[in-house]
Design a protein around this motif. Structure first.
Motif, PDB file in Angstrom:
ATOM      1  N   ILE A  49      -1.727   5.220   7.756  1.00 11.22           N
ATOM      2  CA  ILE A  49      -0.529   5.776   8.388  1.00 11.22           C
ATOM      3  C   ILE A  49       0.702   5.537   7.525  1.00 11.22           C
ATOM      4  CG2 ILE A  49       1.004   5.573  10.398  1.00 11.22           C
ATOM      5  CD1 ILE A  49      -1.630   4.930  12.010  1.00 11.22           C
ATOM      6  N   LEU A  50       0.869   4.319   7.025  1.00  6.60           N
ATOM      7  CA  LEU A  50       2.031   4.011   6.183  1.00  6.60           C
ATOM      8  C   LEU A  50       1.973   4.768   4.850  1.00  6.60           C
ATOM      9  CD1 LEU A  50       2.325   0.196   6.929  1.00  6.60           C
ATOM     10  CD2 LEU A  50       3.805   2.051   7.780  1.00  6.60           C
ATOM     11  N   GLY A  51       0.779   4.955   4.319  1.00  2.00           N
ATOM     12  CA  GLY A  51       0.629   5.744   3.095  1.00  2.00           C
ATOM     13  C   GLY A  51       1.028   7.194   3.309  1.00  2.00           C
ATOM     14  N   LEU A  52       0.637   7.767   4.448  1.00  2.36           N
ATOM     15  CA  LEU A  52       1.028   9.142   4.771  1.00  2.36           C
ATOM     16  C   LEU A  52       2.538   9.266   4.975  1.00  2.36           C
ATOM     17  CD1 LEU A  52      -1.900  10.174   7.150  1.00  2.36           C
ATOM     18  CD2 LEU A  52      -1.375  11.144   4.899  1.00  2.36           C
ATOM     19  N   VAL A  53       3.133   8.267   5.624  1.00  5.16           N
ATOM     20  CA  VAL A  53       4.593   8.272   5.797  1.00  5.16           C
ATOM     21  C   VAL A  53       5.271   8.196   4.426  1.00  5.16           C
ATOM     22  CG1 VAL A  53       6.553   6.921   6.680  1.00  5.16           C
ATOM     23  CG2 VAL A  53       4.558   7.348   8.140  1.00  5.16           C
ATOM     24  N   GLY A  54       4.731   7.368   3.534  1.00  9.37           N
ATOM     25  CA  GLY A  54       5.285   7.266   2.183  1.00  9.37           C
ATOM     26  C   GLY A  54       5.152   8.560   1.407  1.00  9.37           C
ATOM     27  N   ALA A  55       4.017   9.226   1.541  1.00 13.68           N
ATOM     28  CA  ALA A  55       3.819  10.512   0.854  1.00 13.68           C
ATOM     29  C   ALA A  55       4.788  11.559   1.400  1.00 13.68           C
ATOM     30  CB  ALA A  55       2.372  10.976   1.017  1.00 13.68           C
ATOM     31  N   VAL A 101       0.507   2.791  -3.462  1.00 12.77           N
ATOM     32  CA  VAL A 101      -0.672   2.302  -4.186  1.00 12.77           C
ATOM     33  C   VAL A 101      -1.038   0.899  -3.699  1.00 12.77           C
ATOM     34  CG1 VAL A 101      -1.565   1.631  -6.456  1.00 12.77           C
ATOM     35  CG2 VAL A 101      -0.273   3.763  -6.212  1.00 12.77           C
ATOM     36  N   ALA A 102      -0.026   0.048  -3.491  1.00 11.56           N
ATOM     37  CA  ALA A 102      -0.291  -1.299  -2.976  1.00 11.56           C
ATOM     38  C   ALA A 102      -0.964  -1.220  -1.608  1.00 11.56           C
ATOM     39  CB  ALA A 102       1.012  -2.101  -2.893  1.00 11.56           C
ATOM     40  N   LEU A 103      -0.497  -0.319  -0.767  1.00 15.26           N
ATOM     41  CA  LEU A 103      -1.132  -0.145   0.550  1.00 15.26           C
ATOM     42  C   LEU A 103      -2.588   0.280   0.409  1.00 15.26           C
ATOM     43  CD1 LEU A 103       1.731   1.754   2.413  1.00 15.26           C
ATOM     44  CD2 LEU A 103       0.908  -0.553   2.946  1.00 15.26           C
ATOM     45  N   MET A 104      -2.851   1.226  -0.500  1.00 12.81           N
ATOM     46  CA  MET A 104      -4.211   1.742  -0.675  1.00 12.81           C
ATOM     47  C   MET A 104      -5.158   0.671  -1.215  1.00 12.81           C
ATOM     48  SD  MET A 104      -4.010   4.851   0.389  1.00 12.81           S
ATOM     49  CE  MET A 104      -2.620   4.509   1.451  1.00 12.81           C
ATOM     50  N   VAL A 105      -4.640  -0.209  -2.060  1.00 15.75           N
ATOM     51  CA  VAL A 105      -5.492  -1.242  -2.658  1.00 15.75           C
ATOM     52  C   VAL A 105      -5.649  -2.439  -1.717  1.00 15.75           C
ATOM     53  CG1 VAL A 105      -5.679  -2.904  -4.566  1.00 15.75           C
ATOM     54  CG2 VAL A 105      -4.978  -0.534  -5.021  1.00 15.75           C
ATOM     55  N   LEU A 106      -4.535  -2.913  -1.147  1.00 18.54           N
ATOM     56  CA  LEU A 106      -4.564  -4.111  -0.300  1.00 18.54           C
ATOM     57  C   LEU A 106      -5.091  -3.825   1.101  1.00 18.54           C
ATOM     58  CD1 LEU A 106      -1.146  -5.657  -1.366  1.00 18.54           C
ATOM     59  CD2 LEU A 106      -3.441  -6.260  -2.195  1.00 18.54           C
ATOM     60  N   LYS A 107      -4.912  -2.575   1.567  1.00 15.80           N
ATOM     61  CA  LYS A 107      -5.376  -2.136   2.883  1.00 15.80           C
ATOM     62  C   LYS A 107      -4.969  -3.085   4.020  1.00 15.80           C
ATOM     63  CE  LYS A 107      -9.354   0.482   1.181  1.00 15.80           C
ATOM     64  NZ  LYS A 107      -8.585   1.094   0.159  1.00 15.80           N
ATOM     65  N   PRO A 108      -3.669  -3.384   4.129  1.00 13.29           N
ATOM     66  CA  PRO A 108      -3.252  -4.280   5.218  1.00 13.29           C
ATOM     67  C   PRO A 108      -3.403  -3.603   6.577  1.00 13.29           C
ATOM     68  CG  PRO A 108      -1.322  -3.331   4.164  1.00 13.29           C
ATOM     69  CD  PRO A 108      -2.525  -2.902   3.359  1.00 13.29           C
ATOM     70  N   ALA A 164       1.841  -9.284   4.069  1.00 15.71           N
ATOM     71  CA  ALA A 164       1.601  -8.236   3.063  1.00 15.71           C
ATOM     72  C   ALA A 164       2.585  -7.086   3.241  1.00 15.71           C
ATOM     73  CB  ALA A 164       0.164  -7.722   3.167  1.00 15.71           C
ATOM     74  N   LEU A 165       2.818  -6.684   4.472  1.00 13.86           N
ATOM     75  CA  LEU A 165       3.746  -5.577   4.730  1.00 13.86           C
ATOM     76  C   LEU A 165       5.182  -5.960   4.365  1.00 13.86           C
ATOM     77  CD1 LEU A 165       2.249  -4.306   8.100  1.00 13.86           C
ATOM     78  CD2 LEU A 165       2.013  -3.253   5.838  1.00 13.86           C
ATOM     79  N   VAL A 166       5.572  -7.186   4.681  1.00 14.25           N
ATOM     80  CA  VAL A 166       6.923  -7.656   4.330  1.00 14.25           C
ATOM     81  C   VAL A 166       7.088  -7.712   2.817  1.00 14.25           C
ATOM     82  CG1 VAL A 166       8.462  -9.680   4.386  1.00 14.25           C
ATOM     83  CG2 VAL A 166       7.380  -8.873   6.488  1.00 14.25           C
ATOM     84  N   VAL A 167       6.078  -8.185   2.113  1.00 10.19           N
ATOM     85  CA  VAL A 167       6.159  -8.257   0.648  1.00 10.19           C
ATOM     86  C   VAL A 167       6.263  -6.854   0.047  1.00 10.19           C
ATOM     87  CG1 VAL A 167       4.864  -8.869  -1.450  1.00 10.19           C
ATOM     88  CG2 VAL A 167       5.042 -10.511   0.420  1.00 10.19           C
ATOM     89  N   ILE A 168       5.406  -5.942   0.493  1.00  7.75           N
ATOM     90  CA  ILE A 168       5.412  -4.575  -0.051  1.00  7.75           C
ATOM     91  C   ILE A 168       6.753  -3.901   0.206  1.00  7.75           C
ATOM     92  CG2 ILE A 168       4.435  -2.245   0.216  1.00  7.75           C
ATOM     93  CD1 ILE A 168       1.711  -3.684   0.766  1.00  7.75           C
ATOM     94  N   TYR A 169       7.195  -3.906   1.460  1.00 11.17           N
ATOM     95  CA  TYR A 169       8.430  -3.190   1.787  1.00 11.17           C
ATOM     96  C   TYR A 169       9.684  -3.979   1.406  1.00 11.17           C
ATOM     97  CZ  TYR A 169       5.610   0.425   3.692  1.00 11.17           C
ATOM     98  OH  TYR A 169       4.704   1.451   3.796  1.00 11.17           O
ATOM     99  N   GLY A 170       9.577  -5.299   1.344  1.00 13.48           N
ATOM    100  CA  GLY A 170      10.699  -6.096   0.836  1.00 13.48           C
ATOM    101  C   GLY A 170      10.933  -5.818  -0.641  1.00 13.48           C
ATOM    102  N   ALA A 171       9.857  -5.761  -1.406  1.00 16.00           N
ATOM    103  CA  ALA A 171       9.978  -5.448  -2.834  1.00 16.00           C
ATOM    104  C   ALA A 171      10.544  -4.045  -3.025  1.00 16.00           C
ATOM    105  CB  ALA A 171       8.617  -5.574  -3.522  1.00 16.00           C
ATOM    106  N   LEU A 172      10.114  -3.104  -2.201  1.00 16.82           N
ATOM    107  CA  LEU A 172      10.642  -1.743  -2.281  1.00 16.82           C
ATOM    108  C   LEU A 172      12.131  -1.720  -1.952  1.00 16.82           C
ATOM    109  CD1 LEU A 172      10.321   1.299  -2.652  1.00 16.82           C
ATOM    110  CD2 LEU A 172       9.498   1.414  -0.281  1.00 16.82           C
ATOM    111  N   GLY A 173      12.535  -2.435  -0.920  1.00 13.94           N
ATOM    112  CA  GLY A 173      13.944  -2.485  -0.532  1.00 13.94           C
ATOM    113  C   GLY A 173      14.820  -3.102  -1.606  1.00 13.94           C
TER     114      GLY A 173
END
Length: 183
Positions: A83-89, A141-148, A155-164
């Motif tokens: 779901i998060l990958g689709l939102v990102g796309a 890509v991180a979402l697809m590999v880590l599959k949280p 994991a979600l905080v790290v991914i989206y924190g780094a993006l922010g």
């Protein structure tokens, strides 16, 4: 080998084409910005527009198509990373279509009027936005590999924190990229 694995391979291959092609273009634009070469920057950003229809749109579309086939075959619709990958796309599509494309058209109009320096301002903004877009693609890509899943808060905080943080550093900076120095 099963059908799921074949489509997963095609999904990854299309994603490599999408990301790799864009990463090379982005690197060329960053180097032109660092050199302070407005004409080179505008050549690169101009080619982004033509490559969008020829390369990026088909590659991203195939990435999405093959990904959706995988989701259907694997019954993965409720997974957080899907779901998060689709939102990102979707966000990447919106950025490209509603921000980068109109900015590119305005830059092309300015170039046609002989206003290279003004067009370069749009080119520089486009590249900054494209840098954030590529950071969001790295998050996908991180979402697809880590599959949280939804409970993998760290994991979600790290991914989206780094993006922010990345978006803040790129978009919050008013300074022009510094020239490269040969030493």
């Amino acid at each position: 080998m099963d059908v799921y694995t074949i489509f997963k391979f095609l999904h990854v291959l299309a994603a490599m084409a999408w990301f790799g092609g864009g990463a090379v273009m982005l690197l060329q634009a960053i180097l032109a910005m660092r050199q302070g070469d407005d004409e080179s920057l505008m050549r690169v950003t101009g080619s982004l527009g033509s490559l969008a229809m020829l390369w990026f749109l088909p590659a991203s579309g195939l990435t999405l198509l093959f990904g959706l086939v995988i989701v259907l075959l694997g019954n993965l619709w409720g997974e957080a990373w899907v779901i998060l990958g689709l939102v990102g796309a979707l966000a990447s599509f919106v950025v490209g279509h509603f921000f980068l494309r109109p900015m590119g058209e305005e830059a092309a109009r300015l170039i046609a009027d002989g206003k290279i320096a003004e067009a370069a301002v749009f080119g520089s903004r486009m590249i900054r936005i494209a840098m954030v877009d590529y950071a969001s693609i790295i998050a996908i890509v991180a979402l697809m590999v880590l599959k949280p899943n939804w409970t993998d808060i760290l994991a979600l905080v790290v991914i989206y924190g780094a993006l922010g943080v990345t978006a803040f550093l790129i978009l919050g900076s008013k300074a022009r990229l510094h020239p490269l120095r040969a030493e």
